[in-house]
Design a protein around this motif. Structure first.
Motif, PDB file in Angstrom:
ATOM      1  N   GLU A  21       0.853  -1.185   0.000  1.00  0.00           N
ATOM      2  CA  GLU A  21       0.000   0.000   0.000  1.00  0.00           C
ATOM      3  C   GLU A  21       0.890   1.237   0.000  1.00  0.00           C
ATOM      4  N   ASN A  22       0.295   2.392  -0.275  1.00  0.00           N
ATOM      5  CA  ASN A  22       1.050   3.639  -0.190  1.00  0.00           C
ATOM      6  C   ASN A  22       1.475   3.878   1.247  1.00  0.00           C
ATOM      7  N   ASN A  23       2.690   4.387   1.421  1.00  0.00           N
ATOM      8  CA  ASN A  23       3.194   4.652   2.770  1.00  0.00           C
ATOM      9  C   ASN A  23       2.591   5.937   3.314  1.00  0.00           C
ATOM     10  N   THR A  24       1.408   5.841   3.870  1.00  0.00           N
ATOM     11  CA  THR A  24       0.752   6.981   4.490  1.00  0.00           C
ATOM     12  C   THR A  24       0.664   6.716   5.988  1.00  0.00           C
ATOM     13  N   PRO A  25       0.452   7.749   6.785  1.00  0.00           N
ATOM     14  CA  PRO A  25       0.304   7.524   8.227  1.00  0.00           C
ATOM     15  C   PRO A  25      -0.839   6.563   8.567  1.00  0.00           C
ATOM     16  N   ALA A  26      -1.897   6.570   7.788  1.00  0.00           N
ATOM     17  CA  ALA A  26      -3.021   5.666   8.057  1.00  0.00           C
ATOM     18  C   ALA A  26      -2.614   4.210   7.836  1.00  0.00           C
ATOM     19  N   VAL A  27      -1.859   3.937   6.790  1.00  0.00           N
ATOM     20  CA  VAL A  27      -1.405   2.571   6.511  1.00  0.00           C
ATOM     21  C   VAL A  27      -0.422   2.118   7.589  1.00  0.00           C
ATOM     22  N   ILE A  52      -2.422   1.111  10.571  1.00  0.00           N
ATOM     23  CA  ILE A  52      -3.026  -0.217  10.350  1.00  0.00           C
ATOM     24  C   ILE A  52      -1.975  -1.304  10.533  1.00  0.00           C
ATOM     25  N   LEU A  53      -0.786  -1.082  10.009  1.00  0.00           N
ATOM     26  CA  LEU A  53       0.306  -2.038  10.147  1.00  0.00           C
ATOM     27  C   LEU A  53       0.668  -2.250  11.613  1.00  0.00           C
ATOM     28  N   LYS A  54       0.724  -1.159  12.362  1.00  0.00           N
ATOM     29  CA  LYS A  54       1.003  -1.255  13.802  1.00  0.00           C
ATOM     30  C   LYS A  54      -0.066  -2.078  14.505  1.00  0.00           C
ATOM     31  N   GLN A  55      -1.321  -1.855  14.167  1.00  0.00           N
ATOM     32  CA  GLN A  55      -2.412  -2.597  14.803  1.00  0.00           C
ATOM     33  C   GLN A  55      -2.342  -4.083  14.459  1.00  0.00           C
ATOM     34  N   HIS A  56      -1.968  -4.408  13.231  1.00  0.00           N
ATOM     35  CA  HIS A  56      -1.780  -5.809  12.838  1.00  0.00           C
ATOM     36  C   HIS A  56      -0.716  -6.476  13.718  1.00  0.00           C
ATOM     37  N   LEU A  85       3.777  -6.878  26.118  1.00  0.00           N
ATOM     38  CA  LEU A  85       4.120  -5.879  25.112  1.00  0.00           C
ATOM     39  C   LEU A  85       4.142  -4.488  25.736  1.00  0.00           C
ATOM     40  N   ILE A  86       5.204  -3.751  25.459  1.00  0.00           N
ATOM     41  CA  ILE A  86       5.305  -2.361  25.913  1.00  0.00           C
ATOM     42  C   ILE A  86       4.840  -1.436  24.802  1.00  0.00           C
ATOM     43  N   ASP A  87       5.465  -1.572  23.627  1.00  0.00           N
ATOM     44  CA  ASP A  87       5.124  -0.670  22.528  1.00  0.00           C
ATOM     45  C   ASP A  87       5.581  -1.275  21.198  1.00  0.00           C
ATOM     46  N   VAL A  88       4.886  -0.878  20.146  1.00  0.00           N
ATOM     47  CA  VAL A  88       5.272  -1.209  18.778  1.00  0.00           C
ATOM     48  C   VAL A  88       5.392   0.105  18.023  1.00  0.00           C
ATOM     49  N   THR A  89       6.509   0.300  17.367  1.00  0.00           N
ATOM     50  CA  THR A  89       6.736   1.502  16.565  1.00  0.00           C
ATOM     51  C   THR A  89       6.995   1.074  15.133  1.00  0.00           C
ATOM     52  N   ILE A  90       6.330   1.740  14.199  1.00  0.00           N
ATOM     53  CA  ILE A  90       6.515   1.465  12.781  1.00  0.00           C
ATOM     54  C   ILE A  90       7.219   2.672  12.161  1.00  0.00           C
ATOM     55  N   LEU A  91       8.387   2.425  11.584  1.00  0.00           N
ATOM     56  CA  LEU A  91       9.161   3.489  10.955  1.00  0.00           C
ATOM     57  C   LEU A  91       9.279   3.188   9.472  1.00  0.00           C
ATOM     58  N   SER A  92       8.921   4.144   8.653  1.00  0.00           N
ATOM     59  CA  SER A  92       8.968   3.955   7.215  1.00  0.00           C
ATOM     60  C   SER A  92      10.262   4.535   6.658  1.00  0.00           C
TER      61      SER A  92
END
Length: 104
Positions: free
Chosen positions: A38-44, A47-51, A65-72
């Motif tokens: 998908e396009n690398n947008t904050p919304a995607v 969604i990836l973080k929630q997955h 789990l403490i935290d999940v961070t998604i970095l593009s």
């Protein structure tokens, strides 16, 4: 150290497994790889973080789990998943970094 290595491999395998890929375990895995195209947008990225959070909460009971961070990484077409967690009954947090790349 053995527990940490085992859990890190388990988390990496869970994240890289597509839903329905494993026989007799149709709910194991997620659609994270499909989301990478998908396009690398904050919304995607949200969604990836929630997955990732759902996947860990459902299939890895050995950790808190403490935290999940998604970095593009836009230049290399890569997404870095940073998972911070505790092994249950231990006080030292562990940080795992998994790089996900788009492969056709």
């Amino acid at each position: 150290l053995l527990d940490e290595t085992s859990i890190n491999e388990s988390l990496r395998n869970l994240i890289l497994t597509n839903r329905g890929e494993r026989l007799f375990q149709p709910n194991l895995g997620s659609d994270i790889r499909a989301t990478l195209f998908e396009n690398n947008t904050p919304a995607v990225l949200t969604i990836l973080k929630q997955h990732v959070v759902d996947l860990i909460n459902n299939f890895e009971p050995r950790i808190s789990l403490i935290d999940v961070t998604i970095l593009s990484d836009y230049d290399d077409y890569r997404v870095n998943v940073v998972i911070e967690y505790y092994i249950r009954n231990r006080e030292v947090p562990i940080i795992l970094n998994i790089a996900l790349e788009r492969i056709r």
